[in-house]
Design a protein around this motif. Structure first.
Motif, PDB file in Angstrom:
ATOM      1  N   UNK A   1       3.531  10.421 -10.375  1.00  0.00           N
ATOM      2  CA  UNK A   1       2.752   9.384 -11.470  1.00  0.00           C
ATOM      3  C   UNK A   1       3.980   8.236 -11.596  1.00  0.00           C
ATOM      4  N   UNK A   2       5.219   8.647 -11.535  1.00  0.00           N
ATOM      5  CA  UNK A   2       6.194   7.705 -11.889  1.00  0.00           C
ATOM      6  C   UNK A   2       6.212   6.761 -10.565  1.00  0.00           C
ATOM      7  N   UNK A   3       6.067   7.307  -9.353  1.00  0.00           N
ATOM      8  CA  UNK A   3       6.159   6.502  -8.113  1.00  0.00           C
ATOM      9  C   UNK A   3       4.872   5.833  -8.082  1.00  0.00           C
ATOM     10  N   UNK A   4       3.786   5.974  -8.860  1.00  0.00           N
ATOM     11  CA  UNK A   4       2.686   5.084  -8.795  1.00  0.00           C
ATOM     12  C   UNK A   4       2.726   3.758  -9.585  1.00  0.00           C
ATOM     13  N   UNK A   5       3.708   3.959 -10.776  1.00  0.00           N
ATOM     14  CA  UNK A   5       3.806   2.657 -11.507  1.00  0.00           C
ATOM     15  C   UNK A   5       5.167   2.004 -11.429  1.00  0.00           C
ATOM     16  N   UNK A   6       6.083   2.671 -11.234  1.00  0.00           N
ATOM     17  CA  UNK A   6       7.597   1.969 -11.274  1.00  0.00           C
ATOM     18  C   UNK A   6       7.915   1.091 -10.213  1.00  0.00           C
ATOM     19  N   UNK A   7       7.511   1.453  -8.979  1.00  0.00           N
ATOM     20  CA  UNK A   7       7.730   0.459  -7.812  1.00  0.00           C
ATOM     21  C   UNK A   7       6.867  -0.822  -7.960  1.00  0.00           C
ATOM     22  N   UNK A   8       5.477  -0.748  -8.259  1.00  0.00           N
ATOM     23  CA  UNK A   8       4.793  -1.989  -8.238  1.00  0.00           C
ATOM     24  C   UNK A   8       5.188  -2.914  -9.452  1.00  0.00           C
ATOM     25  N   UNK A   9       5.567  -2.154 -10.538  1.00  0.00           N
ATOM     26  CA  UNK A   9       6.039  -2.906 -11.811  1.00  0.00           C
ATOM     27  C   UNK A   9       7.350  -3.617 -11.888  1.00  0.00           C
ATOM     28  N   UNK A  10       8.191  -2.913 -11.001  1.00  0.00           N
ATOM     29  CA  UNK A  10       9.581  -3.473 -10.811  1.00  0.00           C
ATOM     30  C   UNK A  10       9.630  -4.378  -9.685  1.00  0.00           C
ATOM     31  N   UNK A  11       8.882  -4.276  -8.670  1.00  0.00           N
ATOM     32  CA  UNK A  11       9.029  -5.026  -7.354  1.00  0.00           C
ATOM     33  C   UNK A  11      10.104  -4.239  -6.647  1.00  0.00           C
ATOM     34  N   UNK A  12      10.434  -3.149  -6.818  1.00  0.00           N
ATOM     35  CA  UNK A  12      11.582  -2.615  -5.907  1.00  0.00           C
ATOM     36  C   UNK A  12      10.976  -1.516  -5.275  1.00  0.00           C
ATOM     37  N   UNK A  13      11.088  -1.887  -3.946  1.00  0.00           N
ATOM     38  CA  UNK A  13      10.678  -0.871  -2.953  1.00  0.00           C
ATOM     39  C   UNK A  13       9.268  -0.597  -3.280  1.00  0.00           C
ATOM     40  N   UNK A  14       8.135  -1.414  -3.301  1.00  0.00           N
ATOM     41  CA  UNK A  14       6.852  -1.225  -3.631  1.00  0.00           C
ATOM     42  C   UNK A  14       6.121  -0.265  -2.830  1.00  0.00           C
ATOM     43  N   UNK A  15       6.467  -0.197  -1.525  1.00  0.00           N
ATOM     44  CA  UNK A  15       5.696   0.942  -0.454  1.00  0.00           C
ATOM     45  C   UNK A  15       6.039   2.331  -1.153  1.00  0.00           C
ATOM     46  N   UNK A  16       6.708   2.654  -2.076  1.00  0.00           N
ATOM     47  CA  UNK A  16       6.827   3.606  -2.678  1.00  0.00           C
ATOM     48  C   UNK A  16       5.616   4.380  -3.327  1.00  0.00           C
ATOM     49  N   UNK A  17       4.805   3.333  -3.959  1.00  0.00           N
ATOM     50  CA  UNK A  17       3.456   3.631  -4.317  1.00  0.00           C
ATOM     51  C   UNK A  17       2.597   4.322  -3.457  1.00  0.00           C
ATOM     52  N   UNK A  18       2.609   3.774  -2.303  1.00  0.00           N
ATOM     53  CA  UNK A  18       1.670   4.402  -1.014  1.00  0.00           C
ATOM     54  C   UNK A  18       2.414   5.809  -0.833  1.00  0.00           C
ATOM     55  N   UNK A  19       3.592   6.007  -0.930  1.00  0.00           N
ATOM     56  CA  UNK A  19       4.008   7.471  -0.787  1.00  0.00           C
ATOM     57  C   UNK A  19       3.761   8.206  -1.749  1.00  0.00           C
ATOM     58  N   UNK A  20       3.919   7.749  -3.184  1.00  0.00           N
ATOM     59  CA  UNK A  20       3.705   8.507  -4.071  1.00  0.00           C
ATOM     60  C   UNK A  20       2.279   9.167  -4.073  1.00  0.00           C
ATOM     61  N   UNK A  21       1.197   7.997  -3.850  1.00  0.00           N
ATOM     62  CA  UNK A  21      -0.226   8.494  -3.952  1.00  0.00           C
ATOM     63  C   UNK A  21      -0.425   9.581  -2.617  1.00  0.00           C
ATOM     64  N   UNK A  22       0.195   9.107  -1.542  1.00  0.00           N
ATOM     65  CA  UNK A  22      -0.132  10.067  -0.529  1.00  0.00           C
ATOM     66  C   UNK A  22       0.406  11.514  -0.847  1.00  0.00           C
ATOM     67  N   UNK A  23       1.616  11.669  -1.477  1.00  0.00           N
ATOM     68  CA  UNK A  23       1.855  12.918  -1.990  1.00  0.00           C
ATOM     69  C   UNK A  23       1.299  13.491  -2.839  1.00  0.00           C
ATOM     70  N   UNK A  24       0.636  12.914  -3.829  1.00  0.00           N
ATOM     71  CA  UNK A  24      -0.444  13.379  -4.800  1.00  0.00           C
ATOM     72  C   UNK A  24      -1.607  13.974  -3.840  1.00  0.00           C
ATOM     73  N   UNK A  25      -2.000  13.171  -2.798  1.00  0.00           N
ATOM     74  CA  UNK A  25      -3.261  13.680  -1.924  1.00  0.00           C
ATOM     75  C   UNK A  25      -2.853  14.935  -1.240  1.00  0.00           C
TER      76      UNK A  25
END
Length: 121
Positions: free
Chosen positions: A57-81
Protein backbone atom coordinates in the motif's frame (compact mmCIF):
# COMPACT_ATOMS: atom_id res chain seq x y z
CA UNK A 1 -5.93 7.85 -16.10
CA UNK A 2 -4.54 9.59 -13.05
CA UNK A 3 -7.90 9.72 -11.29
CA UNK A 4 -8.56 6.08 -12.14
CA UNK A 5 -5.21 5.06 -10.68
CA UNK A 6 -5.91 6.88 -7.41
CA UNK A 7 -9.39 5.36 -7.14
CA UNK A 8 -8.02 1.84 -7.66
CA UNK A 9 -5.11 2.50 -5.28
CA UNK A 10 -7.54 3.73 -2.61
CA UNK A 11 -9.65 0.57 -3.00
CA UNK A 12 -6.56 -1.61 -2.65
CA UNK A 13 -5.43 0.46 0.35
CA UNK A 14 -8.68 -0.19 2.20
CA UNK A 15 -8.48 -3.92 1.51
CA UNK A 16 -4.80 -4.42 2.29
CA UNK A 17 -4.51 -2.09 5.27
CA UNK A 18 -7.40 -3.94 6.89
CA UNK A 19 -6.24 -7.46 6.08
CA UNK A 20 -2.52 -6.78 6.42
CA UNK A 21 -2.96 -4.84 9.63
CA UNK A 22 -4.93 -7.70 11.16
CA UNK A 23 -2.23 -10.21 10.17
CA UNK A 24 0.45 -8.04 11.76
CA UNK A 25 -1.16 -7.37 15.13
CA UNK A 26 -3.67 -10.11 15.91
CA UNK A 27 -3.03 -13.55 17.36
CA UNK A 28 -3.71 -16.77 15.51
CA UNK A 29 -6.84 -17.31 17.63
CA UNK A 30 -8.24 -13.88 16.67
CA UNK A 31 -7.43 -14.42 12.98
CA UNK A 32 -8.84 -17.95 12.76
CA UNK A 33 -12.56 -17.04 12.39
CA UNK A 34 -11.86 -14.84 9.37
CA UNK A 35 -8.75 -16.57 8.02
CA UNK A 36 -8.94 -20.29 8.69
CA UNK A 37 -5.75 -20.87 6.73
CA UNK A 38 -3.62 -19.40 9.53
CA UNK A 39 -3.66 -22.84 11.18
CA UNK A 40 -1.65 -24.29 8.30
CA UNK A 41 0.89 -21.46 7.95
CA UNK A 42 3.54 -20.57 10.56
CA UNK A 43 2.74 -17.30 12.35
CA UNK A 44 5.98 -15.58 11.25
CA UNK A 45 4.91 -16.19 7.66
CA UNK A 46 1.42 -14.80 8.36
CA UNK A 47 3.03 -11.69 9.88
CA UNK A 48 5.39 -11.38 6.89
CA UNK A 49 2.42 -11.49 4.50
CA UNK A 50 0.75 -8.74 6.52
CA UNK A 51 3.89 -6.59 6.42
CA UNK A 52 4.18 -7.11 2.65
CA UNK A 53 0.56 -6.07 2.20
CA UNK A 54 1.03 -2.86 4.19
CA UNK A 55 4.31 -2.08 2.41
CA UNK A 56 2.52 -2.69 -0.90
CA UNK A 57 0.00 0.00 0.00
CA UNK A 58 2.83 2.40 0.84
CA UNK A 59 4.38 1.56 -2.52
CA UNK A 60 1.17 2.42 -4.32
CA UNK A 61 1.05 5.91 -2.82
CA UNK A 62 4.47 7.23 -1.82
CA UNK A 63 6.42 6.96 -5.11
CA UNK A 64 3.79 8.72 -7.27
CA UNK A 65 3.14 11.36 -4.60
CA UNK A 66 6.81 12.18 -4.08
CA UNK A 67 7.97 11.66 -7.65
CA UNK A 68 10.86 9.57 -6.33
CA UNK A 69 11.23 6.32 -8.28
CA UNK A 70 7.60 6.30 -9.42
CA UNK A 71 8.03 2.92 -11.15
CA UNK A 72 7.91 1.40 -7.66
CA UNK A 73 4.13 1.85 -7.82
CA UNK A 74 4.09 -0.69 -10.66
CA UNK A 75 6.25 -3.04 -8.58
CA UNK A 76 4.01 -2.61 -5.53
CA UNK A 77 0.83 -3.32 -7.50
CA UNK A 78 2.52 -6.35 -9.10
CA UNK A 79 3.51 -7.61 -5.65
CA UNK A 80 -0.05 -7.26 -4.37
CA UNK A 81 -1.27 -9.20 -7.41
CA UNK A 82 1.25 -11.96 -6.67
CA UNK A 83 0.02 -12.16 -3.08
CA UNK A 84 -3.45 -12.87 -4.45
CA UNK A 85 -2.14 -15.56 -6.79
CA UNK A 86 -0.58 -17.24 -3.77
CA UNK A 87 -3.82 -16.87 -1.82
CA UNK A 88 -5.82 -18.47 -4.63
CA UNK A 89 -3.42 -21.42 -4.74
CA UNK A 90 -3.62 -21.81 -0.95
CA UNK A 91 -7.43 -21.74 -0.90
CA UNK A 92 -7.77 -24.19 -3.80
CA UNK A 93 -5.35 -26.61 -2.12
CA UNK A 94 -7.36 -26.38 1.10
CA UNK A 95 -10.61 -27.11 -0.78
CA UNK A 96 -11.95 -23.61 -0.13
CA UNK A 97 -12.96 -22.80 -3.70
CA UNK A 98 -16.05 -20.96 -2.43
CA UNK A 99 -13.91 -18.14 -0.99
CA UNK A 100 -11.60 -17.74 -3.98
CA UNK A 101 -13.94 -15.19 -5.58
CA UNK A 102 -12.69 -12.49 -3.20
CA UNK A 103 -9.08 -13.23 -4.13
CA UNK A 104 -9.97 -13.15 -7.83
CA UNK A 105 -11.60 -9.73 -7.40
CA UNK A 106 -8.56 -8.43 -5.47
CA UNK A 107 -6.28 -9.87 -8.17
CA UNK A 108 -8.27 -8.09 -10.89
CA UNK A 109 -8.12 -4.77 -9.01
CA UNK A 110 -4.37 -5.17 -8.43
CA UNK A 111 -3.91 -6.01 -12.13
CA UNK A 112 -5.85 -2.86 -13.00
CA UNK A 113 -3.50 -0.89 -10.73
CA UNK A 114 -0.50 -2.40 -12.53
CA UNK A 115 -1.93 -1.37 -15.89
CA UNK A 116 -2.97 2.11 -14.76
CA UNK A 117 0.40 2.73 -13.11
CA UNK A 118 2.19 1.58 -16.25
CA UNK A 119 0.12 3.88 -18.45
CA UNK A 120 0.14 6.89 -16.13
CA UNK A 121 3.56 6.76 -14.53
Amino acid sequence: MELSYWAVAALLAVLYLFAGGKKIVQSRERLRPMMGWVDTVPMPQVRAIGVLEVLGVAGLFLPPLTGIVPWLAVAAASGLALIQVGAIVLHVRRGEASVVWLNVVALAVAAAAVWLATVWI
